[in-house]
Write an enzyme that holds these catalytic residues in place. Structure first.
Site, PDB file in Angstrom:
ATOM      1  N   GLY A  11       1.674  -0.882   4.403  1.00  0.00           N
ATOM      2  CA  GLY A  11       0.606  -1.869   4.578  1.00  0.00           C
ATOM      3  C   GLY A  11       1.063  -2.952   5.521  1.00  0.00           C
ATOM      4  N   LYS A  67       0.847  -1.210   0.000  1.00  0.00           N
ATOM      5  CA  LYS A  67       0.000   0.000   0.000  1.00  0.00           C
ATOM      6  C   LYS A  67       0.871   1.245   0.000  1.00  0.00           C
ATOM      7  CE  LYS A  67      -0.216   2.207   3.511  1.00  0.00           C
ATOM      8  NZ  LYS A  67      -0.249   2.901   4.829  1.00  0.00           N
ATOM      9  N   ASP A 126      -6.186   0.946   8.208  1.00  0.00           N
ATOM     10  CA  ASP A 126      -5.863   0.778   6.785  1.00  0.00           C
ATOM     11  C   ASP A 126      -6.408  -0.523   6.194  1.00  0.00           C
ATOM     12  OD1 ASP A 126      -4.506   3.144   6.752  1.00  0.00           O
ATOM     13  OD2 ASP A 126      -2.492   2.262   6.723  1.00  0.00           O
TER      14      ASP A 126
HETATM   15  O1  C5P Z   1      -5.533   1.202  13.248  1.00  0.00           O
HETATM   16  P1  C5P Z   1      -4.100   0.792  13.441  1.00  0.00           P
HETATM   17  O2  C5P Z   1      -3.938  -0.280  14.471  1.00  0.00           O
HETATM   18  O3  C5P Z   1      -3.398   0.471  12.165  1.00  0.00           O
HETATM   19  O4  C5P Z   1      -3.375   2.087  13.999  1.00  0.00           O
HETATM   20  C1  C5P Z   1      -2.178   2.016  14.702  1.00  0.00           C
HETATM   21  C2  C5P Z   1      -1.986   3.292  15.517  1.00  0.00           C
HETATM   22  O5  C5P Z   1      -1.765   4.386  14.644  1.00  0.00           O
HETATM   23  C3  C5P Z   1      -3.177   3.695  16.355  1.00  0.00           C
HETATM   24  O6  C5P Z   1      -3.147   3.082  17.605  1.00  0.00           O
HETATM   25  C4  C5P Z   1      -2.997   5.195  16.461  1.00  0.00           C
HETATM   26  O7  C5P Z   1      -2.056   5.504  17.468  1.00  0.00           O
HETATM   27  C5  C5P Z   1      -2.363   5.557  15.142  1.00  0.00           C
HETATM   28  N1  C5P Z   1      -3.331   6.071  14.155  1.00  0.00           N
HETATM   29  C6  C5P Z   1      -3.839   7.353  14.328  1.00  0.00           C
HETATM   30  N2  C5P Z   1      -4.729   7.844  13.396  1.00  0.00           N
HETATM   31  C7  C5P Z   1      -5.070   7.112  12.318  1.00  0.00           C
HETATM   32  C8  C5P Z   1      -4.539   5.831  12.130  1.00  0.00           C
HETATM   33  C9  C5P Z   1      -3.665   5.334  13.066  1.00  0.00           C
HETATM   34  O8  C5P Z   1      -3.527   8.028  15.294  1.00  0.00           O
HETATM   35  N3  C5P Z   1      -5.910   7.641  11.443  1.00  0.00           N
END
Ligand code: C5P
Length: 268
Positions: free
Chosen positions: A101, A10, A135
């Site tokens: 990704g 990605k 994502d």
């Molecule tokens: O959703 P995911 O587990 O991939 O996100 C990892 C971390 O990235 C989240 O815990 C958050 O701290 C940060 N994040 C964020 N805003 C987003 C996506 C991710 O702050 N839009």
């Protein structure tokens, strides 16, 4: 029976961070695009859920219940009310914690793969995806999409001329934690995402403050003949350059310093 499914790398062609939310996540506007290469998942018949990891980036990854692929399998089985029976192999070719990704694309590929393997309604995969990461819905589609919200609200868009563009990914072989990069974002809203070419990645400076070598990677990419746009993807540390021609891209790949990981690929 053995089925396979690619987990395509990605890219965030642009990523504008707009605000920090009360839940700790960030509202953003991004243009997701996907490469024609990535990791690969395979599944074979088994009496229970199992997982193995092979490939150049297998060392350091756990193949247990804390792996996002495993969690994807469990959540999907639960949602579809089937037994989680599958022996999954992940061929890990993309660097870990690298902004392209990785875990999200693998989890999304597991959802697509097991939807076919268990012959279940594809709606279950779409329902489960946001619970696996911001994502994962974009990776489930693996199409050029405009993402808003935390990246989970998606609009498929046709940026026609992008498909087939030669791209070089370069990573300084230093993993970066996404929450850590968001945590050092300065909180300044630099405006919405209109034309992605004129856009930016607002996580680029925060990431460089943690891993200065990202700045060197970007400078090197910008200097390559035929490089049209060079930018960091996601929360880093992988950077990409889009090239005017495949020949220029291939020349740059051969010139890439050995100490860095690189992948010569195309936009899907
Ligand atoms: O959703 P995911 O587990 O991939 O996100 C990892 C971390 O990235 C989240 O815990 C958050 O701290 C940060 N994040 C964020 N805003 C987003 C996506 C991710 O702050 N839009």
């Amino acid at each position: 029976m053995r089925l396979s499914e690619p987990a395509l790398a990605k890219l965030n062609l642009a990523l504008h961070v707009r605000r920090r939310r009360a839940d700790g996540y960030h509202d953003l506007e991004t243009l997701f695009a996907f490469c024609t290469d990535g990791d690969m998942l395979h599944v074979e018949t088994s009496e229970r859920l199992g997982m193995a990891i092979e490939g150049p980036f297998a060392p350091g990854l756990s193949a247990g219940s804390d792996n996002l692929v495993w969690r994807a399998a469990e959540l999907l089985a639960q949602a579809a009310d089937v037994e989680a029976r599958a022996a999954i192999t992940l061929d890990k070719r993309l660097p870990i914690a690298s902004g392209i990704g990785g875990g999200s694309a693998d989890a999304a590929a597991a959802l697509r793969l097991l939807t076919r393997f268990w012959k279940i309604d594809p709606g279950h995969a779409a329902a489960v995806a946001p619970r696996l990461g911001a994502d994962v819905p974009a990776c489930l589609l693996s199409m050029t999409t405009r993402g808003t919200g935390v990246g989970e609200q998606l609009e498929v868009i046709d940026v026609g001329s992008l498909s087939g563009t030669a791209v070089l990914l370069v990573n300084p072989r230093i993993p970066l934690s996404t929450p850590q990069v968001f945590a050092v974002w300065d909180g300044m809203d630099r405006g919405p995402l209109a034309d992605w070419r004129e856009g930016r990645n607002d996580l680029q400076q925060p990431a460089i403050s943690l891993v200065p070598e990202i700045g060197e990677v970007l400078q090197w990419l910008e200097e390559q003949p035929g490089a049209a746009i060079a930018r960091m993807s996601g929360s880093g540390a992988t950077c990409f350059a889009l090239f005017d021609s495949e020949a220029d891209r291939t020349r740059a790949a051969f010139a890439c310093p050995e100490k860095w990981w690189n992948l010569a690929t195309f936009l899907r």
